[in-house]
Scaffold this motif. Sequence first.
Motif, PDB file in Angstrom:
ATOM      1  N   GLU A   1       0.797  -1.225   0.000  1.00  0.00           N
ATOM      2  CA  GLU A   1       0.000   0.000   0.000  1.00  0.00           C
ATOM      3  C   GLU A   1       0.832   1.278   0.000  1.00  0.00           C
ATOM      4  N   ILE A   2       2.147   1.167  -0.023  1.00  0.00           N
ATOM      5  CA  ILE A   2       2.998   2.341   0.190  1.00  0.00           C
ATOM      6  C   ILE A   2       3.806   2.679  -1.058  1.00  0.00           C
ATOM      7  N   ASN A   3       3.867   3.977  -1.353  1.00  0.00           N
ATOM      8  CA  ASN A   3       4.773   4.491  -2.369  1.00  0.00           C
ATOM      9  C   ASN A   3       6.000   5.055  -1.658  1.00  0.00           C
ATOM     10  N   HIS A   4       7.134   4.497  -1.984  1.00  0.00           N
ATOM     11  CA  HIS A   4       8.370   4.769  -1.257  1.00  0.00           C
ATOM     12  C   HIS A   4       9.334   5.530  -2.170  1.00  0.00           C
ATOM     13  N   LEU A   5      10.045   6.522  -1.620  1.00  0.00           N
ATOM     14  CA  LEU A   5      10.990   7.291  -2.417  1.00  0.00           C
ATOM     15  C   LEU A   5      12.391   6.686  -2.279  1.00  0.00           C
ATOM     16  N   GLY A   6      12.874   6.088  -3.352  1.00  0.00           N
ATOM     17  CA  GLY A   6      14.196   5.471  -3.356  1.00  0.00           C
ATOM     18  C   GLY A   6      15.263   6.458  -3.754  1.00  0.00           C
ATOM     19  N   VAL A   7      15.553   7.408  -2.869  1.00  0.00           N
ATOM     20  CA  VAL A   7      16.511   8.466  -3.177  1.00  0.00           C
ATOM     21  C   VAL A   7      17.876   8.211  -2.558  1.00  0.00           C
TER      22      VAL A   7
ATOM     23  N   ASN B   1       4.636   8.173   0.237  1.00  0.00           N
ATOM     24  CA  ASN B   1       4.207   8.014   1.630  1.00  0.00           C
ATOM     25  C   ASN B   1       5.372   7.875   2.604  1.00  0.00           C
ATOM     26  N   PHE B   2       6.458   7.246   2.159  1.00  0.00           N
ATOM     27  CA  PHE B   2       7.591   6.989   3.048  1.00  0.00           C
ATOM     28  C   PHE B   2       8.847   7.564   2.408  1.00  0.00           C
ATOM     29  N   PHE B   3       9.568   8.390   3.182  1.00  0.00           N
ATOM     30  CA  PHE B   3      10.670   9.176   2.623  1.00  0.00           C
ATOM     31  C   PHE B   3      11.896   9.102   3.540  1.00  0.00           C
ATOM     32  N   PRO B   4      12.702   8.031   3.430  1.00  0.00           N
ATOM     33  CA  PRO B   4      13.954   7.989   4.182  1.00  0.00           C
ATOM     34  C   PRO B   4      15.019   8.803   3.456  1.00  0.00           C
ATOM     35  N   ALA B   5      15.797   9.578   4.205  1.00  0.00           N
ATOM     36  CA  ALA B   5      16.770  10.456   3.567  1.00  0.00           C
ATOM     37  C   ALA B   5      17.821  10.886   4.581  1.00  0.00           C
TER      38      ALA B   5
ATOM     39  N   ILE C   1       3.153  12.453   2.363  1.00  0.00           N
ATOM     40  CA  ILE C   1       4.197  11.813   3.175  1.00  0.00           C
ATOM     41  C   ILE C   1       3.644  11.498   4.561  1.00  0.00           C
ATOM     42  N   LYS C   2       3.821  10.266   4.993  1.00  0.00           N
ATOM     43  CA  LYS C   2       3.336   9.816   6.298  1.00  0.00           C
ATOM     44  C   LYS C   2       4.464   9.466   7.265  1.00  0.00           C
ATOM     45  N   GLY C   3       5.627   9.146   6.738  1.00  0.00           N
ATOM     46  CA  GLY C   3       6.733   8.762   7.609  1.00  0.00           C
ATOM     47  C   GLY C   3       8.065   9.111   6.979  1.00  0.00           C
ATOM     48  N   CYS C   4       9.004   9.569   7.819  1.00  0.00           N
ATOM     49  CA  CYS C   4      10.347   9.907   7.359  1.00  0.00           C
ATOM     50  C   CYS C   4      11.363   9.349   8.347  1.00  0.00           C
ATOM     51  N   PHE C   5      12.492   8.966   7.801  1.00  0.00           N
ATOM     52  CA  PHE C   5      13.565   8.398   8.608  1.00  0.00           C
ATOM     53  C   PHE C   5      14.859   9.081   8.194  1.00  0.00           C
ATOM     54  N   SER C   6      15.516   9.755   9.143  1.00  0.00           N
ATOM     55  CA  SER C   6      16.736  10.507   8.836  1.00  0.00           C
ATOM     56  C   SER C   6      17.920   9.898   9.567  1.00  0.00           C
ATOM     57  N   GLY C   7      19.039   9.812   8.862  1.00  0.00           N
ATOM     58  CA  GLY C   7      20.254   9.290   9.472  1.00  0.00           C
ATOM     59  C   GLY C   7      21.471   9.877   8.807  1.00  0.00           C
ATOM     60  N   ALA C   8      22.644   9.390   9.202  1.00  0.00           N
ATOM     61  CA  ALA C   8      23.953   9.751   8.643  1.00  0.00           C
ATOM     62  C   ALA C   8      24.525  11.031   9.234  1.00  0.00           C
ATOM     63  N   ALA C   9      23.690  11.925   9.766  1.00  0.00           N
ATOM     64  CA  ALA C   9      24.175  13.173  10.364  1.00  0.00           C
ATOM     65  C   ALA C   9      23.051  13.762  11.212  1.00  0.00           C
ATOM     66  N   PRO C  10      23.391  14.633  12.180  1.00  0.00           N
ATOM     67  CA  PRO C  10      22.353  15.267  12.993  1.00  0.00           C
ATOM     68  C   PRO C  10      21.439  16.138  12.145  1.00  0.00           C
ATOM     69  N   LEU C  11      20.182  16.182  12.508  1.00  0.00           N
ATOM     70  CA  LEU C  11      19.194  16.976  11.781  1.00  0.00           C
ATOM     71  C   LEU C  11      18.849  18.205  12.615  1.00  0.00           C
ATOM     72  N   PRO C  12      19.047  19.419  12.093  1.00  0.00           N
ATOM     73  CA  PRO C  12      18.750  20.633  12.864  1.00  0.00           C
ATOM     74  C   PRO C  12      17.292  20.689  13.310  1.00  0.00           C
ATOM     75  N   VAL C  13      17.078  21.234  14.496  1.00  0.00           N
ATOM     76  CA  VAL C  13      15.725  21.320  15.051  1.00  0.00           C
ATOM     77  C   VAL C  13      14.820  22.131  14.139  1.00  0.00           C
ATOM     78  N   GLU C  14      15.353  23.209  13.585  1.00  0.00           N
ATOM     79  CA  GLU C  14      14.533  24.069  12.726  1.00  0.00           C
ATOM     80  C   GLU C  14      14.045  23.320  11.498  1.00  0.00           C
ATOM     81  N   VAL C  15      14.889  22.450  10.949  1.00  0.00           N
ATOM     82  CA  VAL C  15      14.503  21.663   9.776  1.00  0.00           C
ATOM     83  C   VAL C  15      13.383  20.695  10.137  1.00  0.00           C
ATOM     84  N   ILE C  16      13.514  20.046  11.278  1.00  0.00           N
ATOM     85  CA  ILE C  16      12.475  19.106  11.715  1.00  0.00           C
ATOM     86  C   ILE C  16      11.134  19.807  11.844  1.00  0.00           C
ATOM     87  N   LYS C  17      11.119  20.942  12.519  1.00  0.00           N
ATOM     88  CA  LYS C  17       9.859  21.657  12.751  1.00  0.00           C
ATOM     89  C   LYS C  17       9.243  22.142  11.438  1.00  0.00           C
TER      90      LYS C  17
END
Length: 524
Positions: free
Chosen positions: A393-399, A443-447, A469-485
């Motif tokens: 059921e999910i469209n996933h971004l393979g970036v 729907n799902f955007f890991p980046a 977009i319903k879910g995101c997963f971030s890794g590899a480096a810290p994500l700034p608070v301003e970007v998250i908000k």
Amino acid sequence: MSVGLCAPVGAVVNEVGTNCCGFLSSLLRQSSPMFATPLTVTIPSVELLRIPCFLRRWNCVLQAGGDSCSRGAGGCADAVYGLLPALQRPALGAARARRPRAGPGGKDLSRGKGGLPALPAASARGKAGRRPGPPERNPEPERPKGGPDMDRPWFQSYAQGIPHSLDYERTPMTQALARTAREFPDQAALIFIDSKITYRQLDGMANRFANALIDMGVKPGDRVAMLMPNMPQLVAAVYGAWRAGAVVVMNNPLYTDVELEYQFNNSGSTHLVAIDLICPRMIALRPKTRIQNLVVAHIRDHLKFPKKQLLPIVAKDKHRKIPPTPNVHEWTDLLKKYPPTDPRVPVDFDGLACLQYTGGTTGVSKGVMLTHANLSKNVQQIVAWFPGFNKGEINHLGVLPIFHSFGLTCCMNICVWMGWTDVLIPRPEPQAILEAIHKHKINFFPAVPTMYVGVLNHPEASKFDLTSIKGCFSGAAPLPVEVIKEFEAKTGSQICEGYGLSETSPVATTNPYRGKTKVGSIGL
């Protein structure tokens, strides 16, 4: 107080880059709000500039020294955790307890003749005049009663319905693809530019390529190298190599010939699948390696009419015709020549599946050995951690680049396991990302953080609908608070920050989805 961190810090930086900063910072936070005396941290000279200034906030002094550490990341994590007792406040209290004892006239009673430390009294030495051993540890406090999980407080931060442990399926990814092809045969598995490949087609492509490799002489355990950006041939070739019993070797197509020569020889690769744009270089490099056969993949191979016919004309920089060369094969020719039947080569669930080369930030790149169990179980962990994303059921971004461990698991394998549609992006540029999200209702955007920042800062970002977009997963480096908000405000989706490394396939920790999260934390 001085603590030598040469080995652990050097190795953690080597393996995970700046992620170690948050890791070490979290360890310091577990110690005390502020050290009463300066803490001297000794790190390798070559890494000194890579450690951020957060140590200064903790009354720490950076001291260069030592060489780069080559220990494995697992051992380094243990070494860092082993420092915790030395970082606790009781150690500082013990230091205060050793202050000189003033006697009559200010005489230091803690010093013996000649200024040497005074020996303890005989009564304190124990039997036969033996010196006392280390002080006895305080007995562990009685654990609160009320269930087996009370001594694991992190469970309290799990989202509702997340299991505390898993009963893992012993299903390698090759079988997962076959199962998904049976359950969702007509579901789009891959979308690439204007082409759609169903799971039935992808399963057949993997079998055809597996039969081609076997006919070329590939035997179980042989190494098959991949050198491509995100494109359909990469997914089919990886699963085809696994079905032939081979070990996949993932390589970065942006690497130089010197770097690739080392990786090919270090891995013992005998076959290579590469994008056409770099094949002339690989043909010239082949005599310096053990590579016997080279398979050429073109961007146009799976495009529809008329883009397939026009691409070599209107985008000459994205297509290169390779003249007939011995043991150089066209991808499409192999798919036409060999049948789509499963070769049924046994796959050992605990056997080696992939050599995942690290970034090599402090030396030559190292091939991390990942088993079929590593890859399968990490996918199962991620699926359990993100409830509500149902199969098919999910469209996933393979970036994320699939040649990287993050993309291998979170862009390719998770989609195959769950029957999701993977929209492949060969170049992770903000314009292409925005267009794909808008067009395919992702729907799902890991980046990684730079991708989220690029999307938000694009001058025409407001013209694209990102609310799917319903879910995101971030890794590899810290994500700034301003970007998250800002990102969550524009999409309504939660970004879960996580941590991982190639050795963990790669996801090790992440903030709970739909649960309690902490900004700046690598999660649970």
